[in-house]
Design a protein around this motif. Sequence first.
Motif, PDB file in Angstrom:
ATOM      1  N   GLU A 152     -19.125   3.981   7.603  1.00  0.00           N
ATOM      2  CA  GLU A 152     -17.984   3.036   6.521  1.00  0.00           C
ATOM      3  C   GLU A 152     -18.257   0.649   6.300  1.00  0.00           C
TER       4      GLU A 152
ATOM      5  N   ALA B 142     -12.589  -0.216  -1.570  1.00  0.00           N
ATOM      6  CA  ALA B 142     -11.262   1.072  -1.588  1.00  0.00           C
ATOM      7  C   ALA B 142     -11.613   1.052  -0.034  1.00  0.00           C
ATOM      8  N   LEU B 143     -12.094   0.006   1.605  1.00  0.00           N
ATOM      9  CA  LEU B 143     -11.631  -0.193   2.729  1.00  0.00           C
ATOM     10  C   LEU B 143     -10.248  -0.426   2.572  1.00  0.00           C
TER      11      LEU B 143
ATOM     12  N   LYS C 256      -7.354  -0.919   0.597  1.00  0.00           N
ATOM     13  CA  LYS C 256      -6.851  -0.027  -0.236  1.00  0.00           C
ATOM     14  C   LYS C 256      -6.289   1.064   1.130  1.00  0.00           C
ATOM     15  N   THR C 257      -7.319   1.859   1.854  1.00  0.00           N
ATOM     16  CA  THR C 257      -7.309   2.395   2.955  1.00  0.00           C
ATOM     17  C   THR C 257      -6.146   1.571   4.115  1.00  0.00           C
ATOM     18  N   TYR C 258      -7.321   0.538   4.701  1.00  0.00           N
ATOM     19  CA  TYR C 258      -6.748   0.129   5.646  1.00  0.00           C
ATOM     20  C   TYR C 258      -7.324  -1.731   5.203  1.00  0.00           C
TER      21      TYR C 258
ATOM     22  N   ALA D 255       0.394  -1.199  -0.065  1.00  0.00           N
ATOM     23  CA  ALA D 255      -0.048  -0.062  -0.431  1.00  0.00           C
ATOM     24  C   ALA D 255       1.200   1.497   0.038  1.00  0.00           C
TER      25      ALA D 255
END
Length: 114
Positions: free
Chosen positions: A72, A83-84, A86-88, A36
């Motif tokens: 969320e 998307a989650l 990728k963020t977390y 990431a």
Amino acid sequence: MLKLYGLSNCDRCRRAHRRLEAGDQKVEMIDLRRLADRGELEETLQHLLSRVDWSTLLNRRSTTWRGLSDGERDNLDHARATALFKTYPSLIQRPVLDTGAQILVGKAVDDWAA
């Protein structure tokens, strides 16, 4: 060569890595957070999600999951879960073992032999 996706500070991932190597398996350990940080997680996610459902990859027992807002966590689908992830990256159930023939998610190493 086997690919083991996880987090370098995750005890389960380190234990799985040691057990696989002790069984004379060549294993490449891939840290999801590092992917990431380098902007390379999306390609890996596409590969994993093409073979495993997003709900299988989602770790609903993690502290990261519990720390998300209700907004969320609600109404998740493939796109929102991706998307989650990728963020977390810590939301990805681990360890994830890619044998080339199949993807095994979050199982104990003993179960993988079966």
